[in-house]
Write a protein that holds these residues in place. Sequence first.
Motif: not given
Length: 79
Positions: A21-22, A26-28, A39-40, A65-66
């Motif tokens: 995630a880091s 984009f925002d997670i 999520a980071k 990430f996917e």
Amino acid sequence: MESAKIRLHGLSEVKEFVNAASKCDFDIDIYYNRVIIDAKSILGILSMDLSRELNVDYAGYNEEFEAVLDKFSTGSRVA
């Protein structure tokens, strides 16, 4: 905005998820009920009840990430 449902078991899985995630620009958000965490944030995720299925909302694409989402997915993904 895309959504996925995941389940994380223990520190090593949380670390792997947060590392992926880091690397995203984009925002997670990761959440359950009314608790929403960036999520980071490893400490934020570790403060959550990891026995629950967690929801992930994100607005972007990153191949690594996917792959991590697929690894921890409980089967539900919504575009």
